[in-house]
Motif scaffolding. Structure first.
Motif, PDB file in Angstrom:
ATOM      1  N   VAL A 186       1.017  -0.857  -0.120  1.00  0.00           N
ATOM      2  CA  VAL A 186      -0.021  -0.110  -0.300  1.00  0.00           C
ATOM      3  C   VAL A 186       0.569   1.250  -0.544  1.00  0.00           C
ATOM      4  CG1 VAL A 186      -1.912   1.496   1.304  1.00  0.00           C
ATOM      5  CG2 VAL A 186      -2.028  -1.171   1.477  1.00  0.00           C
ATOM      6  N   SER A 187       2.683   1.669   0.892  1.00  0.00           N
ATOM      7  CA  SER A 187       2.895   2.591   0.736  1.00  0.00           C
ATOM      8  C   SER A 187       3.379   2.862   0.125  1.00  0.00           C
ATOM      9  CB  SER A 187       3.782   2.246   2.187  1.00  0.00           C
ATOM     10  OG  SER A 187       4.925   2.961   2.225  1.00  0.00           O
ATOM     11  N   ARG A 190       0.917   4.236  -2.529  1.00  0.00           N
ATOM     12  CA  ARG A 190       0.304   5.449  -2.514  1.00  0.00           C
ATOM     13  C   ARG A 190       1.696   6.140  -2.195  1.00  0.00           C
ATOM     14  NH1 ARG A 190      -2.267   5.623   3.386  1.00  0.00           N
ATOM     15  NH2 ARG A 190      -0.152   5.147   3.734  1.00  0.00           N
ATOM     16  N   ARG A 191       2.634   6.117  -2.091  1.00  0.00           N
ATOM     17  CA  ARG A 191       3.818   7.439  -1.903  1.00  0.00           C
ATOM     18  C   ARG A 191       3.976   8.118  -3.901  1.00  0.00           C
ATOM     19  NH1 ARG A 191       9.230   6.834   0.966  1.00  0.00           N
ATOM     20  NH2 ARG A 191       7.956   6.180   2.832  1.00  0.00           N
ATOM     21  N   ARG A 194       0.830  10.676  -4.497  1.00  0.00           N
ATOM     22  CA  ARG A 194       1.250  11.460  -3.727  1.00  0.00           C
ATOM     23  C   ARG A 194       2.569  12.825  -3.955  1.00  0.00           C
ATOM     24  NH1 ARG A 194       1.000   9.962   2.819  1.00  0.00           N
ATOM     25  NH2 ARG A 194      -1.098   9.740   3.196  1.00  0.00           N
ATOM     26  N   SER A 372      -0.197  -0.682  -8.265  1.00  0.00           N
ATOM     27  CA  SER A 372      -1.688  -0.891  -6.983  1.00  0.00           C
ATOM     28  C   SER A 372      -2.590  -2.454  -7.692  1.00  0.00           C
ATOM     29  CB  SER A 372      -2.419   0.968  -6.990  1.00  0.00           C
ATOM     30  OG  SER A 372      -1.802   1.757  -6.738  1.00  0.00           O
ATOM     31  N   LEU A 517      -3.778   1.711   4.792  1.00  0.00           N
ATOM     32  CA  LEU A 517      -4.968   2.014   3.748  1.00  0.00           C
ATOM     33  C   LEU A 517      -5.480   3.278   4.392  1.00  0.00           C
ATOM     34  CD1 LEU A 517      -5.589   1.637   0.762  1.00  0.00           C
ATOM     35  CD2 LEU A 517      -7.532   0.040   1.091  1.00  0.00           C
ATOM     36  N   ASP A 537       4.826   5.842   7.309  1.00  0.00           N
ATOM     37  CA  ASP A 537       4.759   6.178   6.048  1.00  0.00           C
ATOM     38  C   ASP A 537       6.254   6.996   5.686  1.00  0.00           C
ATOM     39  OD1 ASP A 537       2.885   4.783   5.257  1.00  0.00           O
ATOM     40  OD2 ASP A 537       1.198   6.375   5.088  1.00  0.00           O
TER      41      ASP A 537
END
Length: 722
Positions: A186-187, A190-191, A194, A372, A517, A537
């Protein structure tokens, strides 16, 4: 296994495997060079850490070769890379047992050896074995219980010991690997998402600035305290200190305090303690002092490096945002650590603007979308591999040939299998760097502590075998024909407990996936009031809906800290502080002095809360900070926000909804209410009896007044002794 055609030869595959292994070795050396200075790092660190990284990386090469060699296709052109069974068996045995020895014996002992403060190698080794005694007691105790279980269920002593050792090591590694991999799946995407948002990236950098600033300040102050202690120790010339003069001189060489500053330690620090040194200097005390001093130096280097990197990222991100108007991007003077694409001769300001403002964010978003989908496929395959293995997505992506109902792996399947394994290992290893571990271990560019290097290398070695075997279980029954299954898998499945554990436990990957998440770590912090999360994170820390990280201050404060640092205000303050502390002497520090006064002194007295502040956020009437009471701008952490909660609430009226504003008003009203007079008078007229030390007045007598105090029966001076 399908018989290999006579015309095929393993020589080309063997050459390919050797060349690939050499490339892996070169990459590992470059990684070591990035985090460690190769010329000054001792060989007892470089060699074990090299093998601890190279052997797990070689498993990414061995698994695809083992799959293709055990399930050969009939078409020679589609066979891919394969080796003979004997070569694979020897390779797996060497790789597994070396990794096992490094994980459980060599690296832990060497880590404590490097962290020991003793001078002589023999004393270091004894101290390391003593520190690992409890660790080995737990390991051997668990192994003994597992051996009893295997003996009771299987009954063969010849295989029980080896199978128990291998199975227990695998199960413990699988628990850690599944949790870390679930967080990383997930990390990582997501990074990337972002980073695709430039303004959001700058906001997160500013949000993190107060927390990094405060950690850097604490590390600097802790190091200064230890340096003052060493300076005071160096002034002892007689007694027990004379027996360790050489050792003390080595400690003085480790410190960065100039000679003119050692005599003024009490003025600079004002700790309130007459002497932090014991009356008798012992070898154990000096070893502990050496260990603490080395750890403090590495901690300061870590946070100074992190703060400098944060400033550089903030400057670059702000420059990218500002270039939207002029369509030209110029980062100024090229940093020595700048990438290849940031060199001025290669890109013009306009092309650099297009690259950083449009192309790179879109690439981050696209790669995040791809990863993802890959994460979803891995989690889905973990859930269905036990009951419905035919639904595994990874299985169909690797096995492209079916002959007689049996799956076979070609060269394309080998490449895809290697990519899957690299992503799974990357997800777990990225999570390791985000673990809030004991002792503050961290990887620092060119200055990683030796103990930290051993610890991270041991984690890489510990996770490699469970992740490798866990990936092979995605492929259905084909993995049962591999050499690796014959070497390790059948020992894991020796008992029903090991078989069910291997198939059912990976389903718990949903726990770290959902925790990351849906931000359960941040909710736990808010519920318990402190950092209870094992994982975070990194630069994308848990934030609330208003963009403020819990316990770190708001992004506005981080923006002010960064601006003041970049404008040179903090540098001027540091120069003045160095002149005051050192009597105008030169600064001999190898790293910049980054320090600000705390909200309160170390002896427990705190500064005035809510009093007038200077432009840098410090109170001019703060409690006895001495000549250095005005320092760098303080980070508005949770401890420093107590006296300014109302002002902070007034600064952000637009960020609160009706219920939040109402709750804040109620809280402020209750906090500012004075205690009623009638409540203060309760108990004032009650007299203590004389046998309890009470006087004749209306007020309660002091606890030290009178000789009839009952507490004197237990201590003699009015204090109860336990």
């Amino acid at each position: 296994m399908v018989e290999i055609a006579e015309s095929s030869s393993p020589v080309p595959s063997l050459v390919f495997a050797i060349v690939t292994l050499l490339c892996i070795s070169v990459v590992v050396v470059l990684i070591l060079r990035y985090y460690l200075p190769l010329r000054t790092t001792p060989a007892y660190l470089l060699v074990p850490v090299f093998f601890a990284l190279c052997l797990p990386a070689s498993m990414v090469l061995l698994v695809p070769i083992d799959l293709a060699s055990s399930a050969m296709v009939d078409d020679i052109d589609a066979q891919g890379i394969w080796l003979q069974q004997r070569t694979l068996r020897v390779s797996w045995r060497i790789t597994y047992w070396l990794t096992f020895a490094l994980t459980w014996f060599i690296l832990p002992i060497l880590a404590e050896y490097s962290d020991s403060g003793y001078r002589e190698p023999k004393d270091k080794l004894v101290d390391s074995l003593r520190a690992n005694a409890q660790y080995y007691a737990i390991v051997f105790g668990s192994g003994a219980l597992g051996l009893i279980y295997v003996l009771a269920s299987y009954g063969h002593f010849s295989e029980s010991l080896k199978s128990t050792v291998m199975a227990l090591a695998y199960c413990w590694g699988l628990v850690l690997a599944i949790y870390l991999m679930g967080h990383g799946l997930v990390s990582i995407p997501r990074r990337l998402f972002r980073k695709a948002n430039i303004s959001g990236r700058l906001r997160r950098i500013q949000t993190q600035a107060p927390k990094v600033y405060e950690k850097m300040d604490d590390a600097e102050m802790d190091l200064e305290d230890l340096e003052m202690q060493v300076a005071e120790l160096s002034r002892r010339k007689g007694g027990s200190a004379s027996l360790f003069q050489d050792w003390i001189e080595e400690l003085v060489d480790l410190t960065d305090l100039p000679e003119s500053q050692t005599g003024r330690t009490s003025v600079v620090r004002g700790s309130g303690n007459q002497s932090p040194l014991p009356n008798v200097i012992t070898e154990k005390y000096l070893a502990e002092l050496t260990r603490r001093l080395i750890r403090a130096r590495h901690a300061r280097s870590r946070y100074v490096n992190e703060w400098n990197r944060l400033l550089e990222d903030a400057v670059r991100t702000q420059a990218i945002l500002d270039s939207a108007a002029s369509k030209k991007l110029d980062f100024g003077k090229v940093s020595p650590n700048a990438g290849f694409w940031d060199r001025p001769p290669l890109l013009t300001p306009y092309t650099r603007f297009l690259l950083h403002y449009y192309l790179i964010p879109y690439l981050h978003a696209a790669l995040g979308a791809v990863l993802s989908i890959a994460s979803i496929c891995i989690v889905w395959s973990e859930l269905v591999k036990g009951l419905f293995p035919q639904l595994s997505v990874i299985r169909y992506s690797v096995i492209h040939h079916h002959v007689g109902g049996n799956g076979q792996v070609g060269f394309a399947g080998q490449m895809i299998a290697a990519i899957w394994m690299v992503y799974m290992c990357a997800a777990a290893l990225v999570s390791i760097t985000e673990v809030k571990v004991w002792r503050g271990r961290a990887l620092v560019r060119r200055n990683t502590a030796h103990e930290s290097a051993f610890w991270y290398a041991s984690q890489v070695a510990r996770l490699s075998v469970p992740l490798t075997y866990n990936f092979m279980t995605f492929l259905g029954s084909i993995y049962r024909d591999t050499v690796f299954y014959g070497f390790l898998g059948q020992l894991i499945n020796l008992t029903p407990l090991g078989k069910w554990f291997d198939y059912l436990f990976p389903a718990f990957i949903l726990i770290p996936v959902f925790a990351t998440l849906f931000g359960l770590y941040g909710k736990a912090k808010r519920a318990f009031g402190f950092d209870v999360a094992v994982l975070d994170d990194g630069d994308d820390g848990d934030t609330d809906e208003r963009g403020a990280a819990f316990g770190t201050g708001s992004w506005r404060e981080g923006r002010d800290l960064i601006e003041r640092e970049l404008n040179g205000t903090s540098a001027a303050i540091r120069a003045r502080r160095a002149d005051v502390a050192g009597g105008g002497g030169g600064d001999a520090r190898s790293a910049p002095v980054l320090s600000i006064p705390r909200a309160g002194r170390r002896d427990g007295t705190s500064s005035a809360v809510g009093g007038p502040t200077t432009p840098f956020g410090t109170s001019p009437t703060a409690g006895s900070a001495g000549p250095v009471s005005s320092g760098r701008p303080q980070a508005n952490t949770s401890a420093r926000r107590v006296g300014r909660a109302a002002a902070a609430a007034l600064d952000e009226p637009e960020d609160e909804n009706f219920f939040e504003a109402l709750g804040h008003r109620f809280k402020n009203t209750i906090d500012t209410m004075d205690t009623p007079k009638w409540l203060q008078d309760i108990g004032q007229g009650i007299k203590k009896p004389k046998w309890m030390g009470g006087g004749g007045g209306g007020q309660g007598a002091s606890s030290t007044g009178g000789n009839a105090d009952i507490r004197r029966w237990f201590g003699g001076e009015g204090r109860i002794r336990l």
